[in-house]
Write a protein that holds these residues in place. Sequence first.
Motif, mmCIF file in Angstrom:
data_model
loop_
_atom_site.group_PDB
_atom_site.id
_atom_site.type_symbol
_atom_site.label_atom_id
_atom_site.label_comp_id
_atom_site.label_asym_id
_atom_site.label_seq_id
_atom_site.Cartn_x
_atom_site.Cartn_y
_atom_site.Cartn_z
ATOM 1 N N GLU A 176 0.929 -1.097 -0.088
ATOM 2 C CA GLU A 176 -0.107 -0.077 -0.106
ATOM 3 C C GLU A 176 0.628 1.414 0.023
ATOM 4 O O GLU A 176 0.628 2.278 -0.726
ATOM 5 C CB GLU A 176 -0.786 0.008 1.178
ATOM 6 C CG GLU A 176 -2.092 -1.151 1.078
ATOM 7 C CD GLU A 176 -2.752 -1.089 -0.108
ATOM 8 O OE1 GLU A 176 -3.094 0.273 -0.513
ATOM 9 O OE2 GLU A 176 -3.377 -2.122 -0.672
ATOM 10 N N ARG A 179 2.113 1.972 -3.596
ATOM 11 C CA ARG A 179 0.796 2.449 -4.401
ATOM 12 C C ARG A 179 0.960 3.949 -4.115
ATOM 13 O O ARG A 179 0.709 4.744 -5.085
ATOM 14 C CB ARG A 179 -0.294 1.661 -3.921
ATOM 15 C CG ARG A 179 -0.342 0.390 -4.690
ATOM 16 C CD ARG A 179 -1.670 -0.288 -4.211
ATOM 17 N NE ARG A 179 -3.074 0.373 -4.728
ATOM 18 C CZ ARG A 179 -3.599 0.045 -5.991
ATOM 19 N NH1 ARG A 179 -3.099 -1.039 -6.472
ATOM 20 N NH2 ARG A 179 -4.636 0.688 -6.463
ATOM 21 N N LYS A 186 -7.037 4.214 -5.249
ATOM 22 C CA LYS A 186 -7.639 2.809 -5.019
ATOM 23 C C LYS A 186 -8.350 2.299 -6.102
ATOM 24 O O LYS A 186 -8.741 1.149 -6.098
ATOM 25 C CB LYS A 186 -8.233 3.184 -3.710
ATOM 26 C CG LYS A 186 -7.421 3.452 -2.536
ATOM 27 C CD LYS A 186 -8.206 3.793 -1.496
ATOM 28 C CE LYS A 186 -7.531 4.090 -0.121
ATOM 29 N NZ LYS A 186 -8.456 4.384 1.235
ATOM 30 N N THR A 228 0.977 -8.170 0.823
ATOM 31 C CA THR A 228 1.209 -6.993 1.642
ATOM 32 C C THR A 228 2.585 -6.338 1.713
ATOM 33 O O THR A 228 2.724 -5.197 2.158
ATOM 34 C CB THR A 228 0.778 -7.291 3.175
ATOM 35 O OG1 THR A 228 1.550 -8.515 3.543
ATOM 36 C CG2 THR A 228 -0.681 -7.439 3.397
#
Length: 375
Positions: A176, A179, A186, A228
């Motif tokens: 995340e 990103r 999202k 993750t």
Amino acid sequence: MNLKTINTPPLDVIRKSNKLIEARYRLSVWEQRLILTLLINISKQDEDFKRYRIRVADFASQWQLESDNSLYEKVHEAADSLVGRTLQISDDPTISKTVSWLAYVEYVRGSGVVELEFHNALKPYLLQLKKHYTEYQLGHVVNFKNQYTIRIYELLKMEVFRYKSVGKFSKDFKYEDLRVLLAISKKEYLLFGDFKKRIIAPSVDEISTHTDLEITEVRYGKTGRKVTDITFCVTIRTADELPTLQLEMEEEPPKEQVHPIVERLISLGFAVETASKYKTRYGVKRIERNIAYTLAKQQEGVVKDIPAYLNMAIKEDMGGGWEVVKTKAAEEKTQQQTVSHKREEQAELAHLQKMADMAGVPLETLLPKKGKGGN
């Protein structure tokens, strides 16, 4: 105002504060190329930003691009879009600063030149850098086509100074967090497989092919079934390994004498590579007549951007039909002159005949005598 025309420096080195590298932003490939073109012209001694004038033909040569109509449009669009581009820099974890990339952009259509200047808010991250910065050569990123490759390369390059003696390192990112750094919303790449295919895979390939870093492995950590964590395992290429790598993308063949038509195209704004390619593809005669056609149209006030118009003229051979018309007009003019000359001769002969009749002498006595040849 300091205005500097950009030409390719002897050594194209890019320097950025690590804070800037870790900033949150997203630029297209063309926008990044313009930003990096500005960056290589910042000197270590500069205390203020200058306004830089970039020739599109030089830009094309520097980035190994074909100089055609689409190039001018892409540079124009990138320059315009950069005016509104911002980045978020976090000097303090509790504060996020939003900063504009540029303070000034000017692109005059048909000029083949764009003027750009960095926003003053970026001075701490680009000028007078003494510590906590990363540098690399432009040659390593020239061949990148994916818009995320430069970002990932810079994020990895930051680690090199710590592990240079070891020759390898690994860099961990929370999925995340990566990103966010790449400014991916999202709603984009909802499936990790798409993110891997569109961003990770092409970046790994381009970095390993063209730079001083080789990504030997990418590891994906999971929490349950969800990815993750992402870890890049990187080998730092040694100085002995670099020449072979650079030879593939930078070495030029032995210089040959430049053909006059290639020099002519270069003088009219074409990149060296494009000029040479056009000479082989279209031939000298076709290029010559289209240069003549373009310059004639410029004299008429039709052409404002010579490189772009000439490029179109050569591709479509616009000068071919023009040359036929021009040749036909010249032939008709010659024929008219011949007919006119014959009429003058006939009129003169009739006049002499009339004078001969009045004098009662043969016509031959009034005609000009022809000189005799020989000694």
